[in-house]
Motif scaffolding. Structure first.
Motif, PDB file in Angstrom:
ATOM      1  N   PHE A  74       0.808  -1.220   0.000  1.00  0.00           N
ATOM      2  CA  PHE A  74       0.000   0.000   0.000  1.00  0.00           C
ATOM      3  C   PHE A  74       0.840   1.268   0.000  1.00  0.00           C
ATOM      4  N   MET A  75       2.115   1.192   0.460  1.00  0.00           N
ATOM      5  CA  MET A  75       2.896   2.420   0.541  1.00  0.00           C
ATOM      6  C   MET A  75       3.862   2.586  -0.628  1.00  0.00           C
ATOM      7  N   ILE A  76       3.843   1.620  -1.582  1.00  0.00           N
ATOM      8  CA  ILE A  76       4.704   1.753  -2.757  1.00  0.00           C
ATOM      9  C   ILE A  76       4.231   2.950  -3.597  1.00  0.00           C
ATOM     10  N   GLY A  77       5.143   3.835  -3.936  1.00  0.00           N
ATOM     11  CA  GLY A  77       4.809   5.022  -4.718  1.00  0.00           C
ATOM     12  C   GLY A  77       4.169   6.130  -3.916  1.00  0.00           C
ATOM     13  N   GLN A  78       3.975   5.923  -2.604  1.00  0.00           N
ATOM     14  CA  GLN A  78       3.319   6.917  -1.766  1.00  0.00           C
ATOM     15  C   GLN A  78       4.350   7.856  -1.129  1.00  0.00           C
ATOM     16  N   VAL A  97      14.476   0.162   5.454  1.00  0.00           N
ATOM     17  CA  VAL A  97      14.749  -1.049   4.672  1.00  0.00           C
ATOM     18  C   VAL A  97      14.878  -0.708   3.193  1.00  0.00           C
ATOM     19  N   ASP A  98      14.063   0.233   2.734  1.00  0.00           N
ATOM     20  CA  ASP A  98      14.151   0.670   1.339  1.00  0.00           C
ATOM     21  C   ASP A  98      15.539   1.243   1.036  1.00  0.00           C
ATOM     22  N   ILE A 100       4.808  11.028   2.080  1.00  0.00           N
ATOM     23  CA  ILE A 100       4.241  11.647   3.269  1.00  0.00           C
ATOM     24  C   ILE A 100       5.052  12.916   3.544  1.00  0.00           C
ATOM     25  N   GLY A 101       4.357  14.030   3.662  1.00  0.00           N
ATOM     26  CA  GLY A 101       5.034  15.302   3.843  1.00  0.00           C
ATOM     27  C   GLY A 101       5.957  15.641   2.681  1.00  0.00           C
ATOM     28  N   GLY A 102       5.577  15.191   1.476  1.00  0.00           N
ATOM     29  CA  GLY A 102       6.389  15.472   0.294  1.00  0.00           C
ATOM     30  C   GLY A 102       7.600  14.572   0.129  1.00  0.00           C
ATOM     31  N   GLN A 103       7.765  13.582   1.001  1.00  0.00           N
ATOM     32  CA  GLN A 103       8.925  12.686   0.964  1.00  0.00           C
ATOM     33  C   GLN A 103       8.466  11.278   0.601  1.00  0.00           C
ATOM     34  N   GLU A 104       9.111  10.671  -0.399  1.00  0.00           N
ATOM     35  CA  GLU A 104       8.766   9.313  -0.806  1.00  0.00           C
ATOM     36  C   GLU A 104       9.101   8.332   0.317  1.00  0.00           C
ATOM     37  N   ILE A 105       8.203   7.372   0.528  1.00  0.00           N
ATOM     38  CA  ILE A 105       8.429   6.369   1.577  1.00  0.00           C
ATOM     39  C   ILE A 105       9.404   5.302   1.089  1.00  0.00           C
ATOM     40  N   THR A 106       9.282   4.915  -0.196  1.00  0.00           N
ATOM     41  CA  THR A 106      10.166   3.882  -0.761  1.00  0.00           C
ATOM     42  C   THR A 106      10.848   4.408  -2.023  1.00  0.00           C
ATOM     43  N   PRO A 107      11.689   5.419  -1.910  1.00  0.00           N
ATOM     44  CA  PRO A 107      12.282   6.026  -3.115  1.00  0.00           C
ATOM     45  C   PRO A 107      13.148   5.077  -3.928  1.00  0.00           C
ATOM     46  N   HIS A 108      13.905   4.197  -3.268  1.00  0.00           N
ATOM     47  CA  HIS A 108      14.794   3.291  -3.996  1.00  0.00           C
ATOM     48  C   HIS A 108      13.996   2.205  -4.717  1.00  0.00           C
ATOM     49  N   PHE A 109      12.971   1.708  -4.067  1.00  0.00           N
ATOM     50  CA  PHE A 109      12.086   0.737  -4.715  1.00  0.00           C
ATOM     51  C   PHE A 109      11.421   1.394  -5.923  1.00  0.00           C
ATOM     52  N   ASN A 110      10.943   2.612  -5.750  1.00  0.00           N
ATOM     53  CA  ASN A 110      10.281   3.334  -6.844  1.00  0.00           C
ATOM     54  C   ASN A 110      11.222   3.519  -8.025  1.00  0.00           C
ATOM     55  N   GLU A 111      12.489   3.805  -7.743  1.00  0.00           N
ATOM     56  CA  GLU A 111      13.465   3.991  -8.821  1.00  0.00           C
ATOM     57  C   GLU A 111      13.737   2.674  -9.542  1.00  0.00           C
ATOM     58  N   LEU A 112      13.827   1.597  -8.785  1.00  0.00           N
ATOM     59  CA  LEU A 112      14.053   0.276  -9.376  1.00  0.00           C
ATOM     60  C   LEU A 112      12.899  -0.143 -10.290  1.00  0.00           C
ATOM     61  N   MET A 113      11.690   0.310  -9.955  1.00  0.00           N
ATOM     62  CA  MET A 113      10.519  -0.044 -10.763  1.00  0.00           C
ATOM     63  C   MET A 113      10.674   0.399 -12.213  1.00  0.00           C
ATOM     64  N   LYS A 114      11.445   1.461 -12.452  1.00  0.00           N
ATOM     65  CA  LYS A 114      11.581   2.002 -13.809  1.00  0.00           C
ATOM     66  C   LYS A 114      12.312   1.036 -14.738  1.00  0.00           C
ATOM     67  N   GLU A 115      13.135   0.155 -14.164  1.00  0.00           N
ATOM     68  CA  GLU A 115      13.886  -0.791 -14.981  1.00  0.00           C
ATOM     69  C   GLU A 115      13.567  -2.242 -14.613  1.00  0.00           C
TER      70      GLU A 115
END
Length: 680
Positions: free
Chosen positions: A300-304, A484-485, A306-321
């Motif tokens: 549920f928190m993937i791509g989300q 963990v991300d 809070i306060g303008g800060q990504e919760i899983t930024p590294h996971f989100n970046e990996l999703m692109k490739e």
């Protein structure tokens, strides 16, 4: 001269002098505790009506009828001990349910040593209001001690009279003979036993032949079993089942069930035959495989943010490739982390009761490490915790891992929570892969830093501003996931720097939910209202990320998939046919429709989502149209429900009765017989 004198002390309360009064008080107090437990379950569609209370009383009679056959003081002692034991059991069930939404079983208790490791988590599950559950003990224990050790009470258990003898002395003669008292005790105990059978076993037997038909023939979910039997009878049946299945020569499968299992896998083999011609089959032959199982890492928190800060930024970046499976489900039961491991690496459904790692670690499985080992892979598992936890050491030997890197194999240079921080764990694990492991290799890693209750992350490691969730378990969870991300991002960079990334199939998935079930927290976080389907998906969806060596096939995939699908999909990419193995997962690279079945009987095919009721009756469940997220006609889920029930039964049968071993022996037997005849 005759003096008649009651030998009971007048100071002892009248209510506590009669055995029947003591027995009734015991029954009422335990019944109240059972009601207290039920009130705290908040189980959907399950009530504790009058007949449920009758079953509870009947169960108590069956559990305690024998105390009537003891002398008075023995009865008091036995009732007191029973009272304390049942109090402990009921409360343990209540605390366990708060975390697992399930009840304790014998297989779970076999891993009781794990309770020590769960200390922090358990502490958060004990509430101040629970003191009322133990309030009666402040009266029961002193009264029992008074009756057992008071001289007046001990000296006056019977009524009688003093008689003046011829020499002028007096002797006491009991007005009730020993034989008469014995007959009374035997009659009272027999009466309690008969009443217990009538009140307790009678209604349960009736239910099992009517609306709860198949109750003792199928693997019902424990909460559903409780709905029929009540807590005490549930534990009685659980004990009976364990003894039956583990004492002596072991259980034997019903021939009809064996034929059902064979037919299922025959059909599966035929349906899988065409997959060998698909474009990705064998494209990444001999690639390394790294699979990371993220503790309580939910979708549920993937791509989300809070306060303008990504919760899983590294996971989100990996999703692109990478390939991101947006509706990937954990399929765990009581075994939680071990169940996720079991489903992902063995592709069979976890058990309805206990953990297969504990109960059936010696059975034969077609595990991913054992298959890859046969194809020349070095197979290793990494987990910076005690090797005996969840019986891993024994199970991993059976799964044919070359080496299990456990707590003692890591340098504890950055302790955090249960053991080692995930940052250090990933760094040391990748170093071992690079320096100690022969390629091609399969490495399976299990993280720890985001484990319940999520309060172990020190302030210097907290990099996320959780705003209004600060100081709550939900906020602590978001902090843990963010940490963990970051560790995951560091691991990927390390793999790239060591030249492993471009020749490795890399997978990351979550093992199970975070045990935070407060809908209001999720609504506040997501900024919208949630219905039952939304909550079911939130609590059961975990992310799956797959990065192929060349970064191909990147994108988001919406078709449903689950943990059982990991092994068949990995084998497909490596060009290893899955047809001859006993797996129940789907190959995610097969474009055909697929159904994902959860351990509690929920299922989805991407079109509908079925949520069972706690009483396990199909008609009381809810069928949702996934395109509208609204309830639809229950009959729209009928076929899928039957398919899901069949799959769970097939999986439970093949695991419980060690049928893979039996089937393999049957296939080998004719060849051996032929060889022996040719020697002659």
């Amino acid at each position: 001269m005759v003096f008649t004198q009651p030998m009971r002390s007048s100071r002892t309360p009248m209510l506590l002098r009669h055995p029947l009064t003591l027995y009734v008080i015991f029954t009422i107090l335990i019944l109240l505790k059972l009601m207290f437990l039920h009130h705290n379950l908040h189980a959907y569609n399950i009530t504790m009506g009058l007949l449920d209370k009758v079953i509870a009383v009947g169960s108590l009679l069956l559990l305690s009828f024998w105390v009537w056959w003891l002398p008075r003081r023995g009865m008091i002692a036995a009732l007191t001990i029973l009272h304390l034991l049942l109090t402990a059991l009921i409360y343990a069930d209540m605390v366990y349910y708060r975390y697992f939404q399930d009840f304790l079983t014998i297989p779970v208790l076999l891993q009781a040593r794990q309770v020590d490791a769960l200390g922090d988590s358990i502490a958060t599950l004990i509430y101040a209001r629970d003191i009322w559950f133990f309030a009666d003990l402040f009266i029961v224990i002193p009264c029992a001690a008074l009756m057992l050790f008071s001289r007046r009470y001990r000296s006056g258990q019977t009524s009688g009279m003093y008689t003046n003898s011829s020499n002028g002395s007096y002797s006491f003669t009991s007005s009730i003979s020993h034989k008469k008292r014995l007959r009374r005790r035997l009659l009272a105990g027999a009466t309690a036993l008969i009443l217990g059978l009538g009140l307790g076993a009678g209604p349960i037997y009736y239910y099992s032949k009517t609306w709860a038909k198949g109750l003792f023939d199928n693997n019902w979910w424990n909460v559903s079993m409780y709905n029929v039997t009540g807590l005490l009878a549930f534990h009685g049946y659980d004990t009976y089942s364990y003894v039956k299945n583990n004492i002596g020569s072991g259980p034997e499968a019903d021939p009809a069930d064996i034929q059902q299992v064979k037919a299922y896998f025959d059909d599966r083999q035929k349906s899988n035959a065409g997959q060998l011609n698909q474009p990705l089959y064998g494209k990444y032959k001999d690639s390394n495989v790294i699979i990371v199982q993220g503790e309580a890492f939910m979708n549920f928190m993937i791509g989300q943010s809070i306060g303008g800060q990504e919760i899983t930024p590294h996971f989100n970046e990996l999703m692109k490739e990478s390939q991101y499976y947006s509706h990937f489900y954990h399929q765990t039961g009581q075994g939680r982390t071990s169940d996720a491991d079991f489903g992902a690496n063995i592709s069979l459904h976890p058990l309805p009761v206990g953990s297969a790692f504990v109960r059936y670690a010696d059975h034969m499985y077609d595990s991913l490490p054992s298959i890859l080992k046969e194809h020349g892979y070095s197979t290793n598992v990494f987990h910076a915790y005690e090797s005996g936890f969840w019986n891993r050491y024994t199970m991993y030997q059976n799964m044919k891992y070359d080496k299990f890197y456990s707590k003692n194999d890591f340098i504890e240079d950055d302790p955090l929570g249960w053991s080692l921080s995930d940052v250090s764990f990933f760094r040391q694990s990748v170093e071992k892969m690079s320096n100690e492991v022969k390629e091609p290799f399969y490495s399976f890693l299990i993280t720890l830093s985001s484990h319940h209750p999520y309060a172990s992350l020190p302030k210097e490691k907290q990099q996320l501003d959780v705003g209004e969730f600060q100081g709550t378990m939900f906020g602590n969870y978001l902090q843990s996931v963010h940490y963990v991300d970051a560790a995951l991002g560091g691991m990927v960079e390390d793999l790239k720097n060591r030249g492993l990334w471009d020749k490795t199939i890399f997978m990351f998935y979550g093992d199970h939910d975070n045990s935070i079930t407060d809908k209001a927290q999720y609504e506040k976080f997501l900024g919208r209202g949630l219905n039952d389907l939304d909550m079911a998906q939130i609590m059961n969806e975990v992310p799956l990320l797959v990065h192929l060596p060349d970064g191909a096939e990147a994108g988001t995939f919406d078709k449903p998939s689950g943990q059982l699908d990991i092994t068949p999909s990995v084998l497909h990419l490596l060009g290893i046919s899955d047809e001859s193995y006993y797996h129940m997962g789907n190959n995610v690279y097969n474009d055909t429709e697929r159904t994902v079945v959860l351990r509690n009987g929920s299922f989805t095919d991407g079109k509908v989502f079925y949520i069972p009721s706690d009483d396990y009756l199909y008609a009381n469940g809810a069928c949702y149209d996934q395109s509208t997220h609204e309830k639809t006609d229950i009959n729209a889920c009928k076929v899928g429900f039957e398919t899901a029930s069949k799959r769970l039964h097939v999986s439970d049968t093949i695991i419980t009765y060690d049928l893979i071993r039996q089937f393999r022996e049957e296939k080998e037997r004719p060849a051996n017989e032929t060889e022996s005849s040719s020697v002659k």
